[in-house]
Design a protein around this motif. Sequence first.
Motif, short mmCIF file in Angstrom:
data_model
loop_
_atom_site.label_atom_id
_atom_site.label_comp_id
_atom_site.label_asym_id
_atom_site.label_seq_id
_atom_site.Cartn_x
_atom_site.Cartn_y
_atom_site.Cartn_z
N SER A 1 -36.72 -24.45 107.21
CA SER A 1 -35.82 -24.68 105.87
C SER A 1 -36.96 -25.22 104.86
O SER A 1 -38.11 -25.45 105.03
N TYR B 1 -26.35 -22.91 104.98
CA TYR B 1 -27.48 -22.64 104.35
C TYR B 1 -28.02 -23.15 103.42
O TYR B 1 -29.29 -23.11 103.11
N LYS C 1 -31.86 -28.61 100.15
CA LYS C 1 -32.56 -27.92 101.15
C LYS C 1 -31.91 -26.38 101.10
O LYS C 1 -30.67 -26.22 101.10
N VAL D 1 -32.00 -23.41 104.03
CA VAL D 1 -32.18 -23.00 105.44
C VAL D 1 -32.18 -21.63 105.38
O VAL D 1 -31.03 -20.81 105.01
#
Length: 500
Positions: free
Chosen positions: A101, A135, A140, A142
């Motif tokens: 990530s 995701y 963030k 990922v």
Amino acid sequence: MDFSGLGDINLETIIAFVALIGTAVAWLVDRYVLRRKRLVYRVQVDAPIGVYPSADKTQRMVDVEVRHQGAVVENPSIVLLRLDNAGGMDIDPQDMHEKVSFAFPDRTIVGLKVTEAQPKALGEMLQRRMVPANYVDTSKLVVPRIAINRGDHFKFLLVLSGTGRGVSHSGYLAGGSTGGGVYHEPRPRGPGRRTLTFGALSLLLVGALVALFLVDVLQPPDNCASGQVRIIGSTAVESTMREVRTAYAAECTDADITIAANGSRSGVRMLAETGARDAGAAANLIAMSDGTAEDAPDLWGEPVAVVVFAVAVNRSADVTGLTTAQLRDIYGGRVTNWKQLGGRDLPIRMVSRVGPDSGSRRVFRDKVLAGDPELGISSDDCRRDDPVARHHRCEVGTTEELLTRVNEIDGAIGYAELGSTRKFPEVTVASIDGVVPDAAKVADGSYRFWEIEHAYTHKAPEPGSLTAAFLDHLRSAQVRPVLARGGLVPCNDLPGGFCG
């Protein structure tokens, strides 16, 4: 000749020179010997969105308003993030033990697009998978667990909101003989005289070291012989045998070796029939067979290596793993669309090998389908089907043809030896029951789709003949790197008794 200038070389220069050599050696060892799995990322752009005509960014002459889903994005910025498989091996979904990530401190993600992917299907798969919220969260990104083959790369273009700057990564990538990892590659600096000088010297040293490394690995044959030999049989190992032949003939110039792969059983049958008719002609034949020559028990043969086979799926299917039960449902006609298996809404197109003479087909039937036969043919070219057919299936003559079809046709699936699949960028090697095809998984018994490759001759080869010399070369340490590149594991590298 005046050597007085050598006295000007100081300790710093010597240390720099030694460090340069050490770096080149370390890179070569890491790239070609240790066989790591490496995911490298580079932040190519990280900048606010706006027009600033002077160094003082507080004095804005032009304001740019960015909206996302109707709402104004406060303090917008963009990040262009590139990821490359820069290692010596393919990255499999299971290698991402901890999800990889990327975080953007003090910023939130408001938009994302996958751009400039190689191959294109990889980018399309990522774009589809990046939609779910698991995701992309507020801060963030990922990376989904997907197969990333050697040489693949892709970019994420993100629009963010916030005043922060910088990108950090987390996660753990495992795999390869010495593990692997995720590495940051800084943006390259502008060229300068020193950079160009040291760059040229680096290339010179690396070139010399590569030459030395190759001389050490690709040693000439231990013994050369003259004559003629024709290698027939398995198409699964055809490309590997061509490479072995080329290396041998380059050193042993009086050797005339031809390759005419025609399928395991066809090759064994041709060898037996030639021997019954003309023993002299049969002495110049070697038949490679995926498995034992059950139909010709009187032939002389020996195990050479284990061939690791794989299920190959076109990336468009968006499926990276299958169970044995699912494969039996596909080849039994009970599952006909990838959507039924969590993939895209695409018809499943089975590409198979022709008839019972194919060793690959026999191994797939026996070790994956539990002896069940494959369905009937619905297409001659793997694209246009019988309009009343409930399934889609075609047959081709060689491993190369099969993988070419799977590589080109959306939704296609097939089976082939592992080494050949790596040459096709649109092909994903699927795990079977959660196990990725690998030599170590064969040795520990967790991966079952493999077979022992045998080399057969009519009788024991005459000492000093080209047939005997070539078989000796095939068993030698010099050929092991070639076999490994082709996805074959030499019997000598496996536990005692593994090859029988």
